[in-house]
Design an enzyme around this catalytic site. Structure first.
Site, short mmCIF file in Angstrom:
data_model
loop_
_atom_site.label_atom_id
_atom_site.label_comp_id
_atom_site.label_asym_id
_atom_site.label_seq_id
_atom_site.Cartn_x
_atom_site.Cartn_y
_atom_site.Cartn_z
N GLY A 192 77.33 43.19 25.46
CA GLY A 192 78.74 43.39 25.78
C GLY A 192 79.24 42.52 26.91
CD GLU A 239 85.60 30.67 23.49
OE1 GLU A 239 86.43 31.59 23.67
OE2 GLU A 239 85.51 30.03 22.42
N GLY A 240 81.32 32.46 25.08
CA GLY A 240 80.01 32.21 24.45
C GLY A 240 79.73 33.23 23.36
CG HIS A 241 79.16 37.42 24.26
ND1 HIS A 241 79.54 37.52 25.58
CD2 HIS A 241 77.87 37.85 24.20
CE1 HIS A 241 78.52 37.99 26.29
NE2 HIS A 241 77.50 38.19 25.48
CE LYS A 268 73.41 32.34 29.98
NZ LYS A 268 72.35 33.02 30.76
CG ASP A 269 69.40 34.48 27.41
OD1 ASP A 269 69.01 34.70 28.55
OD2 ASP A 269 70.57 34.72 27.04
CG MET A 325 80.81 30.33 29.43
SD MET A 325 82.05 30.75 28.20
CE MET A 325 83.25 29.47 28.56
CB SER A 326 75.86 34.08 32.26
OG SER A 326 75.21 35.27 32.63
NE ARG A 332 71.83 39.84 34.64
CZ ARG A 332 71.07 40.04 33.56
NH1 ARG A 332 70.94 39.08 32.67
NH2 ARG A 332 70.47 41.18 33.38
O1 PAF Z 1 70.67 38.32 25.00
C1 PAF Z 1 71.02 39.51 25.10
O2 PAF Z 1 72.19 39.82 25.36
C2 PAF Z 1 69.98 40.60 24.93
O3 PAF Z 1 68.74 40.22 25.44
C3 PAF Z 1 69.85 41.08 23.48
C4 PAF Z 1 69.34 39.98 22.58
C5 PAF Z 1 71.19 41.59 22.98
C6 PAF Z 1 68.84 42.23 23.40
O4 PAF Z 1 69.24 43.31 24.17
#
Ligand code: PAF
Length: 282
Positions: free
Chosen positions: A31, A35-37, A149-150, A184-185, A187
């Site tokens: 959540g 913009e990345g999401h 990014k992750d 973008m994050s 955090r």
């Molecule tokens: O990247 C994330 O936001 C979380 O690690 C994920 C993949 C939704 C798992 O909780």
């Protein structure tokens, strides 16, 4: 857009879609959309007939001293943004729905998870793979989109899917950056103005590394020294700066195709990560 709160209702919906011969694209999220999401959602929409976004701040991927309690949340804004993207279902279960008190199973990928972020966040990736495995079982997607990014998370999930013969396509979406280069994050909202300026050392270090690769530098050690020096010019603490293979996450001595520059720093109390596949055009 339908909001579904329980795994049982979510699976019933998925079964109806699959029975009609249609496909499901999943975007797993915690959540506080940016913009990345939204780009991940657009990609899922292109790849499947129906898009499901899961919104679940997964407690088991946070360490005891991490930011679970203060993780940013804005459910009504997230609903509006997802709806505007044409998302079909927002799956937003409660903690008890996902982890009833009797739950005692963890899905773990070994090896890839004790380096880089895994070294300072023990248990984090087991939390991620457990929740992603559960989401895959509940939602039954044919494809799932994750941000690059992750990048370690993406590598771990790809390994899990391959090792468990899971018939789901994992799509990695390129990092989406602010105009000034900051990845973008959710955090980023923790950063003060000065911290945000300091955090730009990440994208500066990446731009420098790309330039050095274009110039023909091949020694990883030299590049790492230069990158660390650049990061040290700001008031940040380096957690790691590594040049690793994108699939095995093993350190590389020679810069070559498939190498990733992976960075993690702390700016004040905020931990930020960034990375770049140095030989890929983007
Ligand atoms: O990247 C994330 O936001 C979380 O690690 C994920 C993949 C939704 C798992 O909780």
């Amino acid at each position: 857009m339908e909001i579904i709160r329980t795994p049982a209702a979510m699976t019933a919906w998925a079964n109806r879609i699959l029975a009609a011969g249609q496909t499901i694209g999943l975007v797993p999220t915690m959540g506080f959309f940016h913009e990345g999401h939204l780009r991940l959602m657009r990609t899922a929409k292109e790849k499947a007939d129906h898009t499901v976004v899961s919104l679940f701040v997964n407690p088991i991927q946070f360490g005891a001293n991490e930011d679970l309690g203060k993780y940013p949340r804005d459910f009504s804004r997230d609903c509006q943004l997802a709806e505007a993207e044409g998302v079909d279902v927002l799956f937003a279960p409660g903690v008890q729905d996902m982890y009833p008190s009797e739950a005692c199973t963890r899905v773990m990928v070994s090896g890839l998870t004790d380096v880089l972020c895994g070294a300072s966040r023990p248990g984090h990736f087991a939390g991620v793979t457990t929740v992603v495995a559960k989401l895959f079982h509940i939602i039954k997607p044919q494809c799932a989109v994750f941000g690059k990014k992750d990048f370690q998370q993406l590598a771990v999930i790809m390994r899990m899917v391959a090792d468990l013969n899971w018939d789901v396509e994992i799509v990695g979406h390129p990092i989406v950056r602010e105009p000034d280069g900051l990845a973008m994050s959710s955090r980023n909202t923790y950063l003060s103005g000065t911290e945000r300026q300091a955090a730009l050392c990440l994208s500066r270090a990446i731009a420098h590394a790309r330039r050095r690769v274009r110039e023909g530098l091949v020694e990883a050690e030299i590049l790492l020294q230069e990158v660390e020096w650049l990061l040290q010019q700001e008031a940040v603490t380096i957690e790691y700066a590594s040049l690793v293979d994108q699939a095995t996450l093993r350190p590389l001595a020679v810069l070559q195709k498939g190498v990733v520059l992976a960075l993690a720093i702390k700016v004040g109390a905020t931990r930020l990560i960034d990375n770049d596949t140095l030989f890929e055009e983007h």
